[in-house]
Design a protein around this motif. Structure first.
Motif, mmCIF file in Angstrom:
data_model
loop_
_atom_site.group_PDB
_atom_site.id
_atom_site.type_symbol
_atom_site.label_atom_id
_atom_site.label_comp_id
_atom_site.label_asym_id
_atom_site.label_seq_id
_atom_site.Cartn_x
_atom_site.Cartn_y
_atom_site.Cartn_z
ATOM 1 N N ALA A 1 0.933 -1.330 0.029
ATOM 2 C CA ALA A 1 0.093 0.090 0.023
ATOM 3 C C ALA A 1 0.956 1.188 -0.098
ATOM 4 N N ALA A 2 0.398 2.497 -0.585
ATOM 5 C CA ALA A 2 1.038 3.656 -0.446
ATOM 6 C C ALA A 2 0.176 4.721 -0.086
ATOM 7 N N ASP A 3 0.950 5.852 0.437
ATOM 8 C CA ASP A 3 0.194 7.148 0.681
ATOM 9 C C ASP A 3 -0.563 7.684 -0.401
ATOM 10 N N LEU A 4 -0.082 7.752 -1.581
ATOM 11 C CA LEU A 4 -0.640 8.396 -2.723
ATOM 12 C C LEU A 4 -0.503 7.203 -3.896
ATOM 13 N N VAL A 5 -1.593 6.972 -4.554
ATOM 14 C CA VAL A 5 -1.745 5.983 -5.588
ATOM 15 C C VAL A 5 -2.213 6.733 -6.834
ATOM 16 N N VAL A 6 -1.603 6.843 -7.878
ATOM 17 C CA VAL A 6 -2.082 7.530 -9.198
ATOM 18 C C VAL A 6 -2.242 6.708 -10.273
ATOM 19 N N ALA A 7 -3.129 6.952 -10.922
ATOM 20 C CA ALA A 7 -3.545 6.322 -12.387
ATOM 21 C C ALA A 7 -3.827 7.220 -13.357
ATOM 22 N N SER A 8 -2.859 7.355 -14.126
ATOM 23 C CA SER A 8 -3.058 8.618 -15.209
ATOM 24 C C SER A 8 -3.052 8.020 -16.484
ATOM 25 N N ALA B 1 -9.689 13.161 -7.415
ATOM 26 C CA ALA B 1 -8.934 12.882 -6.131
ATOM 27 C C ALA B 1 -9.752 12.475 -5.016
ATOM 28 N N LEU B 2 -9.458 11.279 -4.625
ATOM 29 C CA LEU B 2 -10.193 10.558 -3.294
ATOM 30 C C LEU B 2 -9.394 10.469 -2.087
ATOM 31 N N THR B 3 -9.878 10.704 -1.160
ATOM 32 C CA THR B 3 -9.136 10.581 0.180
ATOM 33 C C THR B 3 -9.998 9.561 1.016
ATOM 34 N N ARG B 4 -9.126 9.203 2.242
ATOM 35 C CA ARG B 4 -9.528 8.263 3.329
ATOM 36 C C ARG B 4 -10.517 9.167 4.173
ATOM 37 N N GLU B 5 -10.130 10.296 4.540
ATOM 38 C CA GLU B 5 -10.793 11.032 5.270
ATOM 39 C C GLU B 5 -11.237 12.353 4.522
ATOM 40 N N PRO B 6 -12.608 12.789 5.021
ATOM 41 C CA PRO B 6 -13.249 13.885 4.485
ATOM 42 C C PRO B 6 -12.312 15.178 4.488
ATOM 43 N N VAL B 7 -12.097 15.846 3.371
ATOM 44 C CA VAL B 7 -11.331 17.322 3.452
ATOM 45 C C VAL B 7 -12.383 18.217 4.104
ATOM 46 N N SER B 8 -11.719 19.281 5.027
ATOM 47 C CA SER B 8 -12.710 19.937 5.788
ATOM 48 C C SER B 8 -13.091 21.153 5.162
ATOM 49 N N LEU C 1 -10.045 -3.057 -11.204
ATOM 50 C CA LEU C 1 -9.045 -2.064 -10.918
ATOM 51 C C LEU C 1 -9.065 -1.070 -9.989
ATOM 52 N N ALA C 2 -10.467 -0.550 -10.021
ATOM 53 C CA ALA C 2 -10.551 0.602 -9.000
ATOM 54 C C ALA C 2 -10.746 -0.005 -7.769
ATOM 55 N N ASP C 3 -11.302 -1.197 -7.541
ATOM 56 C CA ASP C 3 -11.484 -1.609 -5.949
ATOM 57 C C ASP C 3 -9.801 -1.930 -5.493
ATOM 58 N N LEU C 4 -9.104 -2.554 -6.146
ATOM 59 C CA LEU C 4 -7.764 -2.800 -5.817
ATOM 60 C C LEU C 4 -6.794 -1.657 -5.784
ATOM 61 N N MET C 5 -7.087 -0.537 -6.573
ATOM 62 C CA MET C 5 -6.401 0.555 -6.271
ATOM 63 C C MET C 5 -6.600 1.276 -5.217
ATOM 64 N N TRP C 6 -8.047 1.367 -4.660
ATOM 65 C CA TRP C 6 -8.518 1.784 -3.245
ATOM 66 C C TRP C 6 -8.023 1.032 -2.320
ATOM 67 N N GLU C 7 -7.771 -0.096 -2.425
ATOM 68 C CA GLU C 7 -7.529 -1.287 -1.256
ATOM 69 C C GLU C 7 -6.010 -0.671 -1.041
ATOM 70 N N LYS C 8 -5.402 -0.431 -1.994
ATOM 71 C CA LYS C 8 -3.826 -0.203 -2.066
ATOM 72 C C LYS C 8 -3.477 1.277 -1.420
ATOM 73 N N THR C 9 -4.760 2.139 -1.374
ATOM 74 C CA THR C 9 -4.417 3.399 -1.024
ATOM 75 C C THR C 9 -4.715 3.667 0.550
ATOM 76 N N ARG C 10 -3.476 4.182 0.951
ATOM 77 C CA ARG C 10 -3.497 4.858 2.596
ATOM 78 C C ARG C 10 -4.153 5.938 2.675
ATOM 79 N N ASP C 11 -4.041 6.869 1.768
ATOM 80 C CA ASP C 11 -4.322 8.284 1.916
ATOM 81 C C ASP C 11 -5.135 8.801 0.722
ATOM 82 N N THR C 12 -4.574 9.051 -0.297
ATOM 83 C CA THR C 12 -5.194 9.433 -1.492
ATOM 84 C C THR C 12 -5.095 8.612 -2.891
ATOM 85 N N LEU C 13 -6.153 8.589 -3.538
ATOM 86 C CA LEU C 13 -6.014 8.056 -4.865
ATOM 87 C C LEU C 13 -6.399 9.115 -5.723
ATOM 88 N N LEU C 14 -5.498 9.516 -6.982
ATOM 89 C CA LEU C 14 -5.803 10.211 -8.071
ATOM 90 C C LEU C 14 -5.767 9.673 -9.234
#
Length: 323
Positions: free
Chosen positions: A153-160, A263-270, A174-187
């Motif tokens: 897993a990584a803090d930031l996962v990018v699929a460009s 850009a999707l995050t584990r915690e909501p952006v304030s 693939l989307a499910d797997l990328m999210w599974e490997k995302t510690r914080d943010t997926l772009l």
């Protein structure tokens, strides 16, 4: 305030690419770049890239615009999350390493770079370019889902510019797997076409249902309020080098890359301000702008008589987060 990164390729990367062009026929490289681009447009993905010269032609033609779209998306993210400092990156469908260069430019905090892609020619080019920069990266070659399943897993996962290369069922897994490997943010970044937007929206809905929160560009986690034939996309202007113009067969010294992203995050952006969805119309009497807000699509009209607000609205640009 966090400084926005430039959309133009770093000088070191541009020089490294152009150095590899020495002794190569630019006309032949431009022809190969044209064939490869057509293959991508026709849905063939990177299948047409099979040699070192193919990889170089592709990188010279497409890397500048892809990099610009990645940087624009990352700038939008850090505008809302200036304290985000990821240490590890997972670059899915990394190709020549474009997103890795972009994230390294935006986040000096990154110390671990893991790249995965099925194309060996692009992998070899990416490793050569990374060596020039001094990046220590791990680049695995193979099918994305298999490699993702065993990746750290990584803090930031990018699929460009990746998810459009796979079928819809594959895209979902693939989307499910990328999210599974995302510690914080997926772009996820895609071409700014109706089809690219549709892929972004489908992934967005799927992962919100799995617990993700939208950091950018949307000011909410609700259903996208846009109705066909409208679609959400943005544009980033970049300067073309001489080699880039030759590969594209272009005379204009700049290019406008249209892209869609989420850009999707584990915690909501304030703080999630409204987003400018098209270039505002600036008139003598008022500024008129199309905004995506927490309440849906709105047309903002900022009159000149409100001097402070008018001066601020005159600086709004397509893609900006605004209050």
């Amino acid at each position: 305030m966090t400084r926005a990164a430039s959309p133009d390729l770093p000088a070191a990367l541009r020089a490294a690419l152009e150095a590899r062009l020495r002794g190569v026929s630019r006309n032949e490289a431009a022809e190969r770049a044209g064939v490869i681009s057509k293959t991508y447009r026709d849905g063939g993905g990177s299948a047409a890239i099979s040699s070192e010269s193919d990889a170089l032609a592709y990188a010279l033609a497409r890397m500048p615009a892809t990099y610009a779209a990645d940087i624009a998306s990352l700038n939008a993210l850090i505008d809302l999350r200036p304290d985000f400092a990821p240490a590890s990156l997972l670059d899915v469908g990394a190709g020549p390493g474009t997103a890795t260069w972009a994230t390294a430019e935006v986040f000096p905090s990154l110390t671990s770079f893991t790249l995965i892609d099925a194309n060996d020619a692009l992998r070899r080019l990416a490793l050569d370019l990374a060596a020039d920069k001094g990046h220590q990266i791990s680049y695995e070659r193979g099918e994305a889902r298999a490699l993702l399943a065993r990746a750290e897993a990584a803090d930031l996962v990018v699929a460009s510019y990746v998810i459009g290369e796979v079928s819809e069922p594959e895209r979902t897994s693939l989307a499910d797997l990328m999210w599974e490997k995302t510690r914080d943010t997926l772009l996820v970044v895609e071409p700014g076409t109706p089809a690219g937007y549709a892929r972004i929206i489908a992934l967005r809905e799927q992962l919100i249902a799995a617990g993700a929160h939208v950091a950018a560009p949307c000011p909410h986690d609700g259903v996208c309020p846009l109705q066909p034939p409208d679609w959400c996309h943005f544009t980033q202007r970049l300067q073309r080098s001489r080699a880039h113009k030759q590969m594209k067969g272009a005379e204009v010294p700049f290019e406008d890359e249209r892209f869609a992203y989420v850009a999707l995050t584990r915690e909501p952006v304030s703080q999630r301000p409204s987003r400018v969805l098209a270039q505002p119309a600036i008139g003598k009497a008022e500024v008129v702008a199309k905004l995506c807000t927490t309440d849906g699509i709105e047309t903002a009209r900022v009159p000149r008589r409100d001097k402070a607000a008018y001066a601020q609205a005159r600086r709004w640009r397509w893609g900006d987060a605004v209050t």
